[in-house]
Design a protein around this motif. Structure first.
Motif, PDB file in Angstrom:
ATOM      1  N   UNK A 175       0.827  -1.208   0.000  1.00  0.00           N
ATOM      2  CA  UNK A 175       0.000   0.000   0.000  1.00  0.00           C
ATOM      3  C   UNK A 175       0.861   1.257   0.000  1.00  0.00           C
ATOM      4  N   UNK A 176       1.912   1.272   0.825  1.00  0.00           N
ATOM      5  CA  UNK A 176       2.814   2.415   0.836  1.00  0.00           C
ATOM      6  C   UNK A 176       3.471   2.587  -0.527  1.00  0.00           C
ATOM      7  N   UNK A 177       3.781   1.478  -1.183  1.00  0.00           N
ATOM      8  CA  UNK A 177       4.358   1.547  -2.516  1.00  0.00           C
ATOM      9  C   UNK A 177       3.398   2.176  -3.515  1.00  0.00           C
ATOM     10  N   UNK A 178       2.111   1.835  -3.398  1.00  0.00           N
ATOM     11  CA  UNK A 178       1.119   2.424  -4.291  1.00  0.00           C
ATOM     12  C   UNK A 178       1.031   3.939  -4.095  1.00  0.00           C
ATOM     13  N   UNK A 179       1.108   4.356  -2.844  1.00  0.00           N
ATOM     14  CA  UNK A 179       1.077   5.794  -2.547  1.00  0.00           C
ATOM     15  C   UNK A 179       2.290   6.493  -3.158  1.00  0.00           C
ATOM     16  N   UNK A 180       3.455   5.876  -2.993  1.00  0.00           N
ATOM     17  CA  UNK A 180       4.697   6.472  -3.507  1.00  0.00           C
ATOM     18  C   UNK A 180       4.696   6.491  -5.037  1.00  0.00           C
ATOM     19  N   UNK A 181       4.224   5.409  -5.653  1.00  0.00           N
ATOM     20  CA  UNK A 181       4.178   5.347  -7.114  1.00  0.00           C
ATOM     21  C   UNK A 181       3.246   6.419  -7.678  1.00  0.00           C
ATOM     22  N   UNK A 182       2.134   6.650  -7.002  1.00  0.00           N
ATOM     23  CA  UNK A 182       1.197   7.687  -7.428  1.00  0.00           C
ATOM     24  C   UNK A 182       1.815   9.075  -7.290  1.00  0.00           C
ATOM     25  N   UNK A 183       2.651   9.247  -6.274  1.00  0.00           N
ATOM     26  CA  UNK A 183       3.251  10.554  -6.019  1.00  0.00           C
ATOM     27  C   UNK A 183       4.430  10.832  -6.942  1.00  0.00           C
TER      28      UNK A 183
END
Length: 222
Positions: A175-183
């Protein structure tokens, strides 16, 4: 040609560390909960009473024969509607994965107990041991040695299953990776790092499980 750039991930190191910590914590909770459920269900299925064994068998088959992702979504969205009890995403996920793991642990524990020679049970009963004493002093200590390799393998699967928590917005590593990828708009670097992180965590555990299994096989041959 795509230009890789992992340097930008450094400033998100705190989120990655939090995600890894949450993943490991959730794994520990789900393994402990699953073992507790599995012990009760596994020993309960050895009962001679059908009113005990049939519900436990149904529980095992339901959780073994449905996808864990479907179970997670059902526990979070449907179970509160049926029970009227609101649950946070982490609580619903922990409950679901503990029961899911417990269904598999129960079969491992039941199989380990059944594998012990029946003659030992008869000898213990002949000297007046109760069923509880028989299980605690003779059966479980021997069965546990045989159960360790499959229990380790199932625990590794529990860690892998935590990657599904992101569908409930539980802040695990994925989930943290998804947030970072979106950012950052750099999904290749982000998900490559996540894959490497899982590999680094799982490889030692997998090698340890294989070593235990080899030692167990050698002990049986001896």
């Amino acid at each position: 040609m795509y230009e890789w750039d992992f340097s930008l991930l450094w400033k998100y190191r705190t989120l990655f560390i939090q995600g890894i910590g949450y993943t490991l914590l959730f794994t520990a909770i789900c393994v402990a909960g699953g073992l507790a459920v599995g012990l009760v269900a596994g020993l309960g299925r050895l009962s001679r009473h059908k009113w005990i064994t049939l519900p436990l068998r149904a529980f095992v088959e339901v959780f073994r024969c449905t996808p864990v992702l479907v179970q997670l979504v059902w526990f979070y969205y449907a179970l509160p509607v049926l029970t009227g009890i609101e649950m946070s995403a982490p609580v619903a996920a922990a409950l679901c994965l503990s029961l899911y793991g417990g269904a598999f642990y129960s079969e491992i524990i039941r199989g380990g107990v059944i594998s012990i020679d029946a003659g030992q049970t008869e000898a213990a009963q002949a000297i007046g041991m109760t069923q509880f004493q028989l299980m605690r002093r003779i059966i479980l200590p021997q069965a546990f040695k045989r159960m360790v390799p499959p229990l380790m393998s199932q625990s590794i699967m529990q860690l892998k299953n935590t990657s599904l928590l992101s569908v409930l917005a539980v802040p695990d590593l994925l989930y943290q990776g998804q947030v970072i990828a979106h950012d950052t708009y750099r999904p290749l670097e982000v998900y490559t790092f996540i894959a490497v992180a899982y590999f680094v965590i799982l490889l030692p555990a997998t090698m340890w499980a294989k070593r235990i299994e080899q030692n167990s096989s050698q002990a049986k041959e001896a």
